[in-house]
Motif scaffolding. Sequence first.
Motif, PDB file in Angstrom:
ATOM      1  N   THR A  82       1.519   7.012  -0.666  1.00 59.18           N
ATOM      2  CA  THR A  82       0.752   5.918  -0.640  1.00 59.18           C
ATOM      3  C   THR A  82      -0.804   6.376  -1.790  1.00 59.18           C
ATOM      4  OG1 THR A  82      -0.379   7.553   0.917  1.00 59.18           O
ATOM      5  CG2 THR A  82       0.378   5.404   1.607  1.00 59.18           C
TER       6      THR A  82
ATOM      7  N   ILE B 181       0.695  -1.509  -0.003  1.00 53.51           N
ATOM      8  CA  ILE B 181      -0.007   0.141   0.413  1.00 53.51           C
ATOM      9  C   ILE B 181       0.635   0.939   0.125  1.00 53.51           C
ATOM     10  CG2 ILE B 181      -1.419   1.305   1.215  1.00 53.51           C
ATOM     11  CD1 ILE B 181      -2.904  -1.268   2.014  1.00 53.51           C
TER      12      ILE B 181
ATOM     13  N   SER C 230      -0.117   1.352   5.774  1.00 53.57           N
ATOM     14  CA  SER C 230      -0.749   2.536   5.171  1.00 53.57           C
ATOM     15  C   SER C 230       0.205   3.342   5.090  1.00 53.57           C
ATOM     16  CB  SER C 230      -1.958   2.434   5.105  1.00 53.57           C
ATOM     17  OG  SER C 230      -1.967   2.394   6.321  1.00 53.57           O
TER      18      SER C 230
END
Length: 160
Positions: free
Chosen positions: A112, A35, A89
């Motif tokens: 991201t 991610i 993340s």
Amino acid sequence: MEIFQASGTWTQSGKTDIKRIEVTAVGGGGGGGSIAGGGQGGIGLVILEASAITTTVAVTVGAGSAGTGGTTSFGAYISVTGGSASSSSTSGAAGTASGTGVYNLGGQAGSTTPYASGNSGSHGGGIGGSSTGKGIYGSGGATGSGSSGCVIVKEIYGYV
């Protein structure tokens, strides 16, 4: 000018009119996950008086990693940390440079966001990061290991 892409030893040329040594160092890139991208290795610059340094200096080039990138150094004169790995993340942070008189030129944290500025078609880490993680020196990985760092040494001659 000499570019180190692997660890070694720099040896001063021995020319009598050498005045200064300019060293640019880049830390290894951190690894990225599925991610978030890993951080770029830090970038640093130092200009040294030739008379103030030894004629040979150990050079360590930080490796890119799936974890935190390796530290790059030019003796004790400049040290640049690698970018950190991403976790879940959260993007990896960029490395930093340190040492007396060292200019910390920064680095870029991972991203991201797919196709973000500075990334090559992925959420890759740092400048030049790609989905395979292999970009410019010290770039962070997108879904794998970051790129290795480097050291660039320039001798400056004559009147300055």
